[in-house]
Design a protein around this motif. Sequence first.
Motif, mmCIF file in Angstrom:
data_model
loop_
_atom_site.group_PDB
_atom_site.id
_atom_site.type_symbol
_atom_site.label_atom_id
_atom_site.label_comp_id
_atom_site.label_asym_id
_atom_site.label_seq_id
_atom_site.Cartn_x
_atom_site.Cartn_y
_atom_site.Cartn_z
ATOM 1 N N HIS A 39 0.819 -1.213 0.000
ATOM 2 C CA HIS A 39 0.000 0.000 0.000
ATOM 3 C C HIS A 39 0.855 1.266 0.000
ATOM 4 C CE1 HIS A 39 -3.504 -2.519 0.713
ATOM 5 N NE2 HIS A 39 -2.866 -3.087 1.722
ATOM 6 N N THR A 40 2.133 1.139 -0.306
ATOM 7 C CA THR A 40 3.019 2.294 -0.374
ATOM 8 C C THR A 40 3.500 2.475 -1.810
ATOM 9 O OG1 THR A 40 5.045 1.030 0.033
ATOM 10 C CG2 THR A 40 3.793 1.754 1.964
ATOM 11 N N GLY A 41 4.366 3.438 -2.015
ATOM 12 C CA GLY A 41 4.927 3.646 -3.339
ATOM 13 C C GLY A 41 5.859 2.531 -3.770
ATOM 14 N N LEU A 42 6.352 1.755 -2.819
ATOM 15 C CA LEU A 42 7.235 0.628 -3.122
ATOM 16 C C LEU A 42 6.439 -0.672 -3.105
ATOM 17 C CD1 LEU A 42 10.254 1.652 -0.853
ATOM 18 C CD2 LEU A 42 9.927 2.147 -3.283
ATOM 19 N N ALA A 43 5.301 -0.675 -3.782
ATOM 20 C CA ALA A 43 4.366 -1.797 -3.671
ATOM 21 C C ALA A 43 4.862 -3.065 -4.351
ATOM 22 C CB ALA A 43 3.011 -1.399 -4.258
ATOM 23 N N CYS A 44 5.737 -2.945 -5.337
ATOM 24 C CA CYS A 44 6.172 -4.121 -6.095
ATOM 25 C C CYS A 44 7.250 -4.875 -5.323
ATOM 26 C CB CYS A 44 6.707 -3.703 -7.461
ATOM 27 S SG CYS A 44 7.375 -5.081 -8.428
ATOM 28 N N PRO A 45 7.006 -6.120 -4.897
ATOM 29 C CA PRO A 45 8.023 -6.855 -4.140
ATOM 30 C C PRO A 45 9.205 -7.289 -4.997
ATOM 31 C CG PRO A 45 6.130 -8.257 -4.568
ATOM 32 C CD PRO A 45 5.762 -6.894 -5.065
ATOM 33 N N SER A 46 9.005 -7.416 -6.306
ATOM 34 C CA SER A 46 10.115 -7.804 -7.179
ATOM 35 C C SER A 46 11.078 -6.641 -7.388
ATOM 36 C CB SER A 46 9.582 -8.293 -8.528
ATOM 37 O OG SER A 46 8.806 -9.463 -8.371
ATOM 38 N N CYS A 47 10.533 -5.427 -7.565
ATOM 39 C CA CYS A 47 11.394 -4.243 -7.670
ATOM 40 C C CYS A 47 12.019 -3.904 -6.325
ATOM 41 C CB CYS A 47 10.589 -3.053 -8.180
ATOM 42 S SG CYS A 47 9.904 -3.268 -9.845
ATOM 43 N N ASN A 48 11.316 -4.279 -5.244
ATOM 44 C CA ASN A 48 11.806 -4.066 -3.897
ATOM 45 C C ASN A 48 12.036 -2.568 -3.661
ATOM 46 O OD1 ASN A 48 14.198 -4.659 -1.612
ATOM 47 N ND2 ASN A 48 12.562 -6.155 -1.656
ATOM 48 N N TYR A 49 13.158 -2.197 -3.064
ATOM 49 C CA TYR A 49 13.407 -0.793 -2.749
ATOM 50 C C TYR A 49 13.887 0.003 -3.962
ATOM 51 C CZ TYR A 49 12.912 -1.894 2.201
ATOM 52 O OH TYR A 49 12.420 -2.285 3.425
ATOM 53 N N ASP A 50 14.031 -0.647 -5.105
ATOM 54 C CA ASP A 50 14.500 0.036 -6.314
ATOM 55 C C ASP A 50 13.347 0.551 -7.163
ATOM 56 O OD1 ASP A 50 16.395 1.052 -8.013
ATOM 57 O OD2 ASP A 50 16.651 -0.800 -9.153
ATOM 58 N N ALA A 51 12.116 0.449 -6.679
ATOM 59 C CA ALA A 51 10.964 0.953 -7.429
ATOM 60 C C ALA A 51 10.972 2.482 -7.440
ATOM 61 C CB ALA A 51 9.669 0.440 -6.816
ATOM 62 N N LYS A 52 10.567 3.068 -8.566
ATOM 63 C CA LYS A 52 10.495 4.520 -8.708
ATOM 64 C C LYS A 52 9.041 4.911 -8.950
ATOM 65 C CE LYS A 52 14.978 4.706 -8.490
ATOM 66 N NZ LYS A 52 15.664 5.229 -7.288
ATOM 67 N N TYR A 53 8.537 5.784 -8.111
ATOM 68 C CA TYR A 53 7.131 6.164 -8.231
ATOM 69 C C TYR A 53 6.983 7.675 -8.102
ATOM 70 C CZ TYR A 53 7.033 6.832 -3.162
ATOM 71 O OH TYR A 53 7.276 7.272 -1.891
ATOM 72 N N LEU A 54 5.831 8.159 -8.558
ATOM 73 C CA LEU A 54 5.503 9.578 -8.494
ATOM 74 C C LEU A 54 4.115 9.723 -7.891
ATOM 75 C CD1 LEU A 54 6.113 12.566 -9.303
ATOM 76 C CD2 LEU A 54 4.988 12.063 -11.486
ATOM 77 N N ARG A 55 4.001 10.532 -6.875
ATOM 78 C CA ARG A 55 2.712 10.768 -6.233
ATOM 79 C C ARG A 55 1.968 11.867 -6.980
ATOM 80 N NH1 ARG A 55 -0.631 7.886 -2.830
ATOM 81 N NH2 ARG A 55 -1.932 9.300 -1.602
ATOM 82 N N LEU A 56 0.794 11.538 -7.530
ATOM 83 C CA LEU A 56 0.012 12.517 -8.269
ATOM 84 C C LEU A 56 -0.559 13.556 -7.304
ATOM 85 C CD1 LEU A 56 -1.880 10.196 -10.782
ATOM 86 C CD2 LEU A 56 0.227 11.489 -11.142
ATOM 87 N N ARG A 57 -0.329 14.820 -7.610
ATOM 88 C CA ARG A 57 -0.695 15.898 -6.692
ATOM 89 C C ARG A 57 -2.203 15.984 -6.491
ATOM 90 N NH1 ARG A 57 1.441 21.615 -8.466
ATOM 91 N NH2 ARG A 57 3.359 20.364 -8.407
ATOM 92 N N HIS A 58 -2.961 15.875 -7.561
ATOM 93 C CA HIS A 58 -4.406 16.031 -7.464
ATOM 94 C C HIS A 58 -5.127 14.680 -7.387
ATOM 95 C CE1 HIS A 58 -3.908 20.299 -8.215
ATOM 96 N NE2 HIS A 58 -3.193 20.019 -9.300
#
Length: 268
Positions: free
Chosen positions: A153-172
Amino acid sequence: MRWHANSENLDGKLRHPRDGKAWKTFDQQFPEFSSEPRNVRLGLATDGFNPYGSMSMSYSVWPVLLFPYNLPPWMSMKQTSTILSMIIPGKQMPGNDIDIYLQPLIKELKELWSDGVPTFDASLKETFTMRAILLWTISDYPGLGNLSGWNVHTGLACPSCNYDAKYLRLRHGKKNCYMGHRRFLPENHVFRKDKQQFDGLIETRDSPITPSGSVILQQIQNVDVTLGKKIDAVGKRRREDVILQWRKRSIFFSYLIGNIFSCVTIWM
């Protein structure tokens, strides 16, 4: 129960888990287990549903099912072959606390792996020691979080990418958006240099490396979470003060570490 060993795959296509990489890797790592084709290979599936079929009533029951993959594909997923190991009652989903209910099952799986049980083979008229192994779990994405302990439920939701996942929080939109999907393309792919149609950047990163079992064990080494719903004085569940990426040390790790450490990679 010997079909997976006696039936040949003539065209090399994937029609059964025995044709896949995880099955073949397990055979290479544990030849003693694989030498007896009657040893049982299991998959575990779980999900919640409302038994009353009413959307206005909040109730969630979680059956835990086991599937024997020794059988051919037209039999292994049939209702007659499915093992209903337990039913976790409602009213709410178990969440992290599913490990509490899984303890008896994990204990039996450990015994079936290490010691086995005397079993009579009616076709050959003989008794042999049958062992069993749980190869993987099957669930939807929230269920994956409950079983593995990884916070989905966080931006690092993918367990395969683990801590190397890159995400962007949509402002609106208030949602996590993953704009780094071009890193999975081949190195010379034209989309990697296309700034105009994507996020205005050239993608030069390699695809994330799926963590090995030893890396995951290092990450959860200091995870110490007390299971059980936290209730405040008013009788409501309290929210976590700190959001953890590993929400618990899953009970499946005790099963894997104690018996077949190398299979952590297969399970994840």
